[in-house]
Design an enzyme around this catalytic site. Sequence first.
Site, PDB file in Angstrom:
ATOM      1  N   ARG A  52       9.543   4.404 -13.641  1.00 17.48           N
ATOM      2  CA  ARG A  52       8.904   4.661 -12.339  1.00 17.48           C
ATOM      3  C   ARG A  52       9.495   3.766 -11.250  1.00 17.48           C
ATOM      4  NH1 ARG A  52       2.451   4.215 -11.799  1.00 17.48           N
ATOM      5  NH2 ARG A  52       2.913   2.001 -12.051  1.00 17.48           N
ATOM      6  N   LYS A 151       6.136   3.505  -5.130  1.00 22.58           N
ATOM      7  CA  LYS A 151       5.345   2.272  -5.221  1.00 22.58           C
ATOM      8  C   LYS A 151       6.076   1.226  -4.396  1.00 22.58           C
ATOM      9  CE  LYS A 151       2.789   0.120  -8.775  1.00 22.58           C
ATOM     10  NZ  LYS A 151       1.511   0.090  -8.080  1.00 22.58           N
ATOM     11  N   GLU A 184      -7.489   9.042  -4.756  1.00 27.41           N
ATOM     12  CA  GLU A 184      -7.565   7.986  -5.770  1.00 27.41           C
ATOM     13  C   GLU A 184      -8.326   6.813  -5.175  1.00 27.41           C
ATOM     14  OE1 GLU A 184      -3.709   6.395  -6.723  1.00 27.41           O
ATOM     15  OE2 GLU A 184      -3.085   6.316  -4.640  1.00 27.41           O
TER      16      GLU A 184
HETATM   17  N1  PMP Z   1      -3.054   4.006  -7.565  1.00 27.08           N
HETATM   18  C1  PMP Z   1      -2.516   3.022  -6.842  1.00 27.08           C
HETATM   19  C2  PMP Z   1      -2.489   3.121  -5.362  1.00 27.08           C
HETATM   20  C3  PMP Z   1      -1.994   1.899  -7.503  1.00 27.08           C
HETATM   21  O1  PMP Z   1      -1.459   0.922  -6.801  1.00 27.08           O
HETATM   22  C4  PMP Z   1      -2.073   1.833  -8.913  1.00 27.08           C
HETATM   23  C5  PMP Z   1      -1.571   0.668  -9.710  1.00 27.08           C
HETATM   24  N2  PMP Z   1      -0.971  -0.288  -9.135  1.00 27.08           N
HETATM   25  C6  PMP Z   1      -2.636   2.890  -9.615  1.00 27.08           C
HETATM   26  C7  PMP Z   1      -3.116   3.971  -8.904  1.00 27.08           C
HETATM   27  C8  PMP Z   1      -2.706   2.891 -11.121  1.00 27.08           C
HETATM   28  O2  PMP Z   1      -1.415   3.081 -11.661  1.00 27.08           O
HETATM   29  P1  PMP Z   1      -0.969   2.449 -13.045  1.00 27.08           P
HETATM   30  O3  PMP Z   1      -1.870   2.986 -14.091  1.00 27.08           O
HETATM   31  O4  PMP Z   1       0.439   2.891 -13.220  1.00 27.08           O
HETATM   32  O5  PMP Z   1      -1.094   0.969 -12.919  1.00 27.08           O
END
Ligand code: PMP
Length: 293
Positions: A52, A151, A184
């Site tokens: 990712r 990200k 989210e």
């Molecule tokens: N949404 C956002 C905006 C995030 O920053 C994160 C994690 N940093 C997640 C969801 C969860 O993602 P992951 O399970 O890959 O940590």
Amino acid sequence: MVLKIWLDGKLVDEADARVTVFDHGLLYGDGVFEGIRFYSGRVFRLEEHIGRLLDSARAILLKLPWSHEEVCTAVRQTIAANGLVDGYVRLVVTRGAGGLGLNPYLCKTPTMFIIASSITLYPEEHYTNGLSLVTCSTRRPTPGALSPQVKSLNYLNNVMAKVEALKAGAMEGVMLNEQGYVAECTGDNIFIIKRGKILTPRISDGALDGITRGVIFELAEQLGIPMEEATMTRYDLYTSEECFLTGTAAEVIPVVAIDERPIGDGKVGETVRRVLEAFRNLTQTTGTPVEGA
Ligand code: PMP
């Protein structure tokens, strides 16, 4: 304890882990990052996280001088150098040092650093008793702006939403997209359970394609719980039977109230408990060994 930081190929003491004020990661938020967990000496979903990271970098034309495998090794080396067994890794890649102007082509080489430490996002009692959420007025950026899948080091939007949640007395907040559909939370993906089915917002509704979110799809199948993506509104959240959040730092955490509406009977539900237990079991039994890095 003095932490050893991986910085541009070398492990240095934290006091010597310095980045110039001309770094575009700092000046413009020009860069990408990952958060990764390790449990009992094994890194959880390491290859996926680095995949990712490289995708985020590609999307912003940031060419890393390290391969997927080299980055994975660097993460394991950083954990090993700190003698850690359980913890959290923050991996940051910036555009590097450049001039006082946006032009990223004036930055010669990216800067990468890796911190292996610990993280406690929510107090343990919330894993037993659940979290209360509020909806934030700050919206998730539209894909027409920066893709929510990148990200990037531009987390100010999420930080502002988090401030709203904290000011309202909640530890996490729900973010909607421009159309008003649930995307989210500020740093976690969201899931509801309705008529026995696990539902989570679509990626195209602004959810990050969370690594933990992907794990939930696998666990749901193993547990025999139907699961699918769905476009959802706040009404769907309010009328759900159970709710939980996932994230690398948060892991799996139950939600018992949203905008002062109790979820189900306002107590942590049975399905969430099963998912949480299966998740904890998986983190303790799988992963890439740190050893031999
Ligand atoms: N949404 C956002 C905006 C995030 O920053 C994160 C994690 N940093 C997640 C969801 C969860 O993602 P992951 O399970 O890959 O940590």
